[in-house]
Design an enzyme around this catalytic site. Structure first.
Site, PDB file in Angstrom:
ATOM      1  N   GLY A  49       0.976  -1.398  -0.157  1.00 45.09           N
ATOM      2  CA  GLY A  49       0.022   0.016   0.020  1.00 45.09           C
ATOM      3  C   GLY A  49       0.930   1.115  -0.006  1.00 45.09           C
ATOM      4  N   TYR A  75     -16.504  -2.279   5.754  1.00 44.38           N
ATOM      5  CA  TYR A  75     -15.122  -1.976   5.784  1.00 44.38           C
ATOM      6  C   TYR A  75     -14.508  -2.178   7.289  1.00 44.38           C
ATOM      7  CZ  TYR A  75     -11.001   1.185   6.178  1.00 44.38           C
ATOM      8  OH  TYR A  75      -9.722   1.652   6.557  1.00 44.38           O
ATOM      9  N   LYS A  78     -11.739  -4.946   8.807  1.00 47.11           N
ATOM     10  CA  LYS A  78     -10.628  -4.310   9.311  1.00 47.11           C
ATOM     11  C   LYS A  78     -10.295  -4.829  10.707  1.00 47.11           C
ATOM     12  CE  LYS A  78      -7.966  -1.526   7.813  1.00 47.11           C
ATOM     13  NZ  LYS A  78      -6.788  -1.491   6.999  1.00 47.11           N
ATOM     14  N   VAL A 112      -7.352  10.952  10.018  1.00 49.60           N
ATOM     15  CA  VAL A 112      -6.198  11.290   9.251  1.00 49.60           C
ATOM     16  C   VAL A 112      -6.401  12.379   7.971  1.00 49.60           C
ATOM     17  CG1 VAL A 112      -3.929  10.728   8.479  1.00 49.60           C
ATOM     18  CG2 VAL A 112      -5.256   8.985   9.815  1.00 49.60           C
TER      19      VAL A 112
HETATM   20  N1  LIG Z   1      -6.555   7.505   5.487  1.00 49.38           N
HETATM   21  C1  LIG Z   1      -6.975   7.535   6.654  1.00 49.38           C
HETATM   22  O1  LIG Z   1      -7.893   8.286   7.129  1.00 49.38           O
HETATM   23  C2  LIG Z   1      -6.827   5.997   7.559  1.00 49.38           C
HETATM   24  C3  LIG Z   1      -7.207   6.419   8.936  1.00 49.38           C
HETATM   25  C4  LIG Z   1      -6.947   4.925   9.819  1.00 49.38           C
HETATM   26  C5  LIG Z   1      -6.236   3.961   9.159  1.00 49.38           C
HETATM   27  N2  LIG Z   1      -6.140   3.875   7.718  1.00 49.38           N
HETATM   28  C6  LIG Z   1      -5.666   2.659   7.287  1.00 49.38           C
HETATM   29  O2  LIG Z   1      -4.264   2.974   6.801  1.00 49.38           O
HETATM   30  C7  LIG Z   1      -3.844   2.342   5.655  1.00 49.38           C
HETATM   31  C8  LIG Z   1      -3.564   2.924   4.343  1.00 49.38           C
HETATM   32  O3  LIG Z   1      -4.905   3.899   4.207  1.00 49.38           O
HETATM   33  P1  LIG Z   1      -4.621   5.167   2.922  1.00 49.38           P
HETATM   34  O4  LIG Z   1      -5.443   6.175   3.285  1.00 49.38           O
HETATM   35  O5  LIG Z   1      -3.120   5.242   2.670  1.00 49.38           O
HETATM   36  O6  LIG Z   1      -5.411   4.352   1.562  1.00 49.38           O
HETATM   37  P2  LIG Z   1      -5.192   4.490   0.166  1.00 49.38           P
HETATM   38  O7  LIG Z   1      -4.740   5.896  -0.058  1.00 49.38           O
HETATM   39  O8  LIG Z   1      -6.479   4.007  -0.528  1.00 49.38           O
HETATM   40  O9  LIG Z   1      -4.086   3.509  -0.467  1.00 49.38           O
HETATM   41  C9  LIG Z   1      -4.340   2.226  -0.304  1.00 49.38           C
HETATM   42  C10 LIG Z   1      -3.169   1.619  -0.778  1.00 49.38           C
HETATM   43  O10 LIG Z   1      -3.540   0.216  -0.888  1.00 49.38           O
HETATM   44  C11 LIG Z   1      -3.210  -0.528  -2.132  1.00 49.38           C
HETATM   45  N3  LIG Z   1      -3.977  -1.408  -2.706  1.00 49.38           N
HETATM   46  C12 LIG Z   1      -5.538  -1.251  -2.819  1.00 49.38           C
HETATM   47  N4  LIG Z   1      -6.103  -2.476  -3.125  1.00 49.38           N
HETATM   48  C13 LIG Z   1      -4.943  -3.408  -3.207  1.00 49.38           C
HETATM   49  C14 LIG Z   1      -4.931  -4.646  -3.518  1.00 49.38           C
HETATM   50  N5  LIG Z   1      -5.846  -5.289  -4.069  1.00 49.38           N
HETATM   51  N6  LIG Z   1      -3.459  -5.334  -3.576  1.00 49.38           N
HETATM   52  C15 LIG Z   1      -2.590  -4.586  -3.282  1.00 49.38           C
HETATM   53  N7  LIG Z   1      -2.425  -3.319  -3.134  1.00 49.38           N
HETATM   54  C16 LIG Z   1      -3.851  -2.600  -2.992  1.00 49.38           C
HETATM   55  C17 LIG Z   1      -3.190   0.763  -3.191  1.00 49.38           C
HETATM   56  O11 LIG Z   1      -2.476   0.484  -4.358  1.00 49.38           O
HETATM   57  P3  LIG Z   1      -2.732   1.183  -5.705  1.00 49.38           P
HETATM   58  O12 LIG Z   1      -2.603   2.818  -5.315  1.00 49.38           O
HETATM   59  O13 LIG Z   1      -1.872   0.714  -6.493  1.00 49.38           O
HETATM   60  O14 LIG Z   1      -4.343   1.235  -6.116  1.00 49.38           O
HETATM   61  C18 LIG Z   1      -2.653   1.903  -2.226  1.00 49.38           C
HETATM   62  O15 LIG Z   1      -1.271   1.780  -2.310  1.00 49.38           O
HETATM   63  C19 LIG Z   1      -5.313   1.302   5.244  1.00 49.38           C
HETATM   64  O16 LIG Z   1      -5.155   0.166   5.900  1.00 49.38           O
HETATM   65  C20 LIG Z   1      -6.012   2.086   6.113  1.00 49.38           C
HETATM   66  O17 LIG Z   1      -7.314   1.226   6.332  1.00 49.38           O
HETATM   67  C21 LIG Z   1      -6.227   5.170   6.884  1.00 49.38           C
END
Ligand SMILES: NC(=O)c1ccc[n+]([C@@H]2O[C@H](COP(=O)([O-])OP(=O)(O)OC[C@H]3O[C@@H](n4cnc5c(N)ncnc54)[C@H](OP(=O)(O)O)[C@@H]3O)[C@@H](O)[C@H]2O)c1
Length: 314
Positions: free
Chosen positions: A9, A136, A140, A166
């Site tokens: 990710g 979701y 998770k 975030v």
């Molecule tokens: N953003 C928030 O507010 C927040 C808060 C708490 C926790 N989190 C957690 O933090 C983590 C990262 O979140 P984020 O906000 O950075 O998410 P994001 O911007 O949506 O990025 C998701 C990442 O996962 C990859 N991905 C998606 N489907 C995939 C698959 N089938 N196989 C391999 N890779 C895949 C994407 O790759 P591509 O770019 O190539 O599609 C991207 O690199 C997640 O676990 C999320 O639940 C996020």
């Protein structure tokens, strides 16, 4: 202390903050940063192949299907299946490959809808999460059980952290997928650019939330990778309470929108108070100190530049 760190990710929002933080903290380590294009973790056997090919001694697992409330409402099955599959397979593959430490993130939306603020980690299993994003958030939180079960049976060392709301550079500004801060920034900038005299905001503006700057979340990750060996989750947030009204006014000020904000009180307010308890984080000597206005300034500056260059998710 680690020779090879695999980050899944890595191409996403938090990956853009966490990969540089890991690089700074572990300069001698070989950092392998992958997104879906390098390895689609939904494909059968993909996680095992990725771990066998890269042979990391630590994994920071960020890959997830994530999105805003509207997209969650429309596609709960996709959110459930993809997150459960990606997490279960990647975690198990890391265990089988003999990884020394596995670190992953889950979201604050996995807490029960009726959790009482400030929401401490011990409230996680006290009820069902908000229905709109349950596909979701239930998928998770299963990783908490996986972390505990593999530690008890196999002594496998994994860590699950819970960032709050975030925001920051590299976020998703697509209005069907965006969280509240990127959505507000985009709407207020577009209203500013059109020269609108006013903008309508939903509800009374009285509900309160806390927000955490992505750079602060990222800065804690190397510490957890190096020092924390427990399946007890830790909230990663600022713990600073702000009303939605103050947030809207701050975004307006930062983007330079000088019109009037009209509150449409016929629209629902949602949960009145949702704040994360950061006592456990602070007891470890950590905090998320960036003031909201400062974090918003960095985010808005990045968004304006990235919009100009066409590199933002719109
Ligand atoms: N953003 C928030 O507010 C927040 C808060 C708490 C926790 N989190 C957690 O933090 C983590 C990262 O979140 P984020 O906000 O950075 O998410 P994001 O911007 O949506 O990025 C998701 C990442 O996962 C990859 N991905 C998606 N489907 C995939 C698959 N089938 N196989 C391999 N890779 C895949 C994407 O790759 P591509 O770019 O190539 O599609 C991207 O690199 C997640 O676990 C999320 O639940 C996020």
């Amino acid at each position: 202390m680690y020779q090879r760190i695999l980050v899944t990710g890595a191409t996403g929002f938090l990956g853009h903050h966490i990969v540089p933080a890991l690089r700074r903290a572990f300069p001698a380590a070989d950092l392998i940063a992958v997104g879906r294009r390098q390895c689609d973790l939904l494909q059968p056997g993909a996680a095992d192949r990725l771990l066998a090919d890269t042979r990391p001694d630590a994994v920071v697992h960020l890959a997830a299907r994530s999105g805003g409330i509207e997209d969650n409402r429309l596609r709960p099955a996709d959110y459930f299946y993809e997150n459960l599959t990606i997490n279960t397979a990647t975690f198990h593959a890391a265990f089988r490959a003999g990884v020394r430490k596995f670190l992953t993130l889950m979201g604050g939306c996995s807490y029960p809808a009726k959790a009482v603020s400030p929401i401490g980690e011990d409230q996680m299993w006290n009820g069902f999460p908000q229905m709109e994003s349950a596909g979701y958030s239930v998928a998770k939180k299963v990783i908490l059980v996986q972390s505990w079960a593999y530690r008890v049976q196999h002594g496998f060392n994994s860590v699950v952290l819970i960032p709050g709301n975030v925001y920051g550079e590299y976020d998703n500004f697509n209005l069907t997928q965006a969280h509240v801060i990127p959505a507000l920034i985009r709407k207020y900038i577009e209203a500013r650019d059109r020269g609108d005299a006013d903008i309508v905001a939903w509800g009374t503006g009285r509900p309160t939330r806390d927000f955490v700057y992505a750079g602060d979340v990222a800065a804690t990750i190397p510490w957890f990778l190096a020092n924390y060996d427990s399946s007890e989750p830790v909230n990663i947030s600022s713990g600073t309470r702000i009303s939605i009204r103050e947030l809207a006014e701050t975004v307006a000020r930062v983007v330079g929108f000088h019109g009037v904000i009209r509150w449409d009180t016929s629209k629902p307010d949602g949960q009145m108070d949702k704040i994360f308890d950061v006592t456990r984080l602070r007891s470890l000597g950590l905090s998320c100190p960036t003031p909201l206005e400062e974090g918003l300034r960095r985010t808005v500056a990045w968004f304006e530049q990235a919009r100009h260059e066409g590199t933002v998710r719109l």
